[in-house]
Design an enzyme around this catalytic site. Sequence first.
Site, PDB file in Angstrom:
ATOM      1  CE1 TYR A 139      62.583  26.974  28.428  1.00  0.00           C
ATOM      2  CE2 TYR A 139      63.768  27.795  30.349  1.00  0.00           C
ATOM      3  CZ  TYR A 139      62.771  27.008  29.799  1.00  0.00           C
ATOM      4  OH  TYR A 139      61.963  26.252  30.612  1.00  0.00           O
ATOM      5  CG  ASP A 140      71.396  30.782  26.398  1.00  0.00           C
ATOM      6  OD1 ASP A 140      70.651  31.669  26.868  1.00  0.00           O
ATOM      7  OD2 ASP A 140      72.501  30.491  26.895  1.00  0.00           O
ATOM      8  CG  ASP A 168      65.155  31.889  41.156  1.00  0.00           C
ATOM      9  OD1 ASP A 168      65.573  30.719  41.300  1.00  0.00           O
ATOM     10  OD2 ASP A 168      64.021  32.137  40.717  1.00  0.00           O
ATOM     11  CB  SER A 169      67.973  33.625  36.227  1.00  0.00           C
ATOM     12  OG  SER A 169      68.616  32.367  36.244  1.00  0.00           O
TER      13      SER A 169
HETATM   14  P1  IMP Z   1      66.888  28.456  38.633  1.00  0.00           P
HETATM   15  O1  IMP Z   1      67.202  29.918  38.742  1.00  0.00           O
HETATM   16  O2  IMP Z   1      68.033  27.603  39.042  1.00  0.00           O
HETATM   17  O3  IMP Z   1      65.579  28.091  39.264  1.00  0.00           O
HETATM   18  O4  IMP Z   1      66.738  28.082  37.094  1.00  0.00           O
HETATM   19  C1  IMP Z   1      66.693  29.015  36.095  1.00  0.00           C
HETATM   20  C2  IMP Z   1      66.350  28.350  34.770  1.00  0.00           C
HETATM   21  O5  IMP Z   1      65.999  29.402  33.875  1.00  0.00           O
HETATM   22  C3  IMP Z   1      67.531  27.627  34.131  1.00  0.00           C
HETATM   23  O6  IMP Z   1      67.550  26.259  34.456  1.00  0.00           O
HETATM   24  C4  IMP Z   1      67.267  27.846  32.645  1.00  0.00           C
HETATM   25  O7  IMP Z   1      66.351  26.901  32.161  1.00  0.00           O
HETATM   26  C5  IMP Z   1      66.600  29.230  32.627  1.00  0.00           C
HETATM   27  N1  IMP Z   1      67.619  30.276  32.428  1.00  0.00           N
HETATM   28  C6  IMP Z   1      68.066  31.186  33.341  1.00  0.00           C
HETATM   29  N2  IMP Z   1      69.009  31.974  32.802  1.00  0.00           N
HETATM   30  C7  IMP Z   1      69.183  31.542  31.557  1.00  0.00           C
HETATM   31  C8  IMP Z   1      70.065  31.950  30.516  1.00  0.00           C
HETATM   32  O8  IMP Z   1      70.926  32.825  30.640  1.00  0.00           O
HETATM   33  N3  IMP Z   1      69.930  31.276  29.362  1.00  0.00           N
HETATM   34  C9  IMP Z   1      69.023  30.289  29.168  1.00  0.00           C
HETATM   35  N4  IMP Z   1      68.210  29.855  30.102  1.00  0.00           N
HETATM   36  C10 IMP Z   1      68.286  30.482  31.306  1.00  0.00           C
END
Ligand code: IMP
Length: 201
Positions: free
Chosen positions: A159-160, A75-76
């Site tokens: 959001y890169d 999750d990120s």
């Molecule tokens: P989830 O972890 O699937 O709930 O979604 C994480 C969301 O965070 C992604 O859909 C992106 O919008 C954003 N995100 C996570 N990591 C990155 C990254 O490396 N670059 C840009 N956006 C990110």
Amino acid sequence: MKNILVFATTNFGKEKEIRTILGKIENFELKFLNQFNEMKIEPPAEEGSSFEENSLIKSRYYSKFFSEHFVASEDSGLMVEFLNGAPGIYSARINSLKTDEEKVELILKMMNGVPINKRDAKFVCVVSLVNPFGEIEVFKGEIFGKISFEARGKNGFGYDPIFIPDGEFRTFAEMSEEEKNSISHRKKALLKLKEHLIWKR
Ligand code: IMP
């Protein structure tokens, strides 16, 4: 016989980076959820209150379907200091917006007029692993930077185009895949996972 590591993500941008960053792991075969489409597994509700909780919800949930394999999930998201950590765990679904462009626009709008010294932000990635014995490990990676004044670049995802890592002038989306993958939050968390799989498994 090789172990199988099922990486439970359906986000194509993440999958591409995970594949590249993990590369070959001795004694493991890496698979992604889309290779098991015929199982028609519904995704779990991500109702945790932190990246770690959501990562664990996913890895625990999917490990029930792949109990004989290693299952990892991540999750990120982006945390902006001026916005008190938003969008954070809601990065993928902020204001129910669908496209990356809409989400980027919204953050830029919320940051309109905010000076450079108040544009600090970080990306966070929490990877969790459930092994075939049900044992759990958690690995975290962060990268600090700033929110740009406008969207720049075409590479990457999410959001890169508005994230400038510290020590850089370019956004993540202006860097090559290799450059982003050599410093990113995802790289930091995934290398810890890889080390664990190689040495402590
Ligand atoms: P989830 O972890 O699937 O709930 O979604 C994480 C969301 O965070 C992604 O859909 C992106 O919008 C954003 N995100 C996570 N990591 C990155 C990254 O490396 N670059 C840009 N956006 C990110």
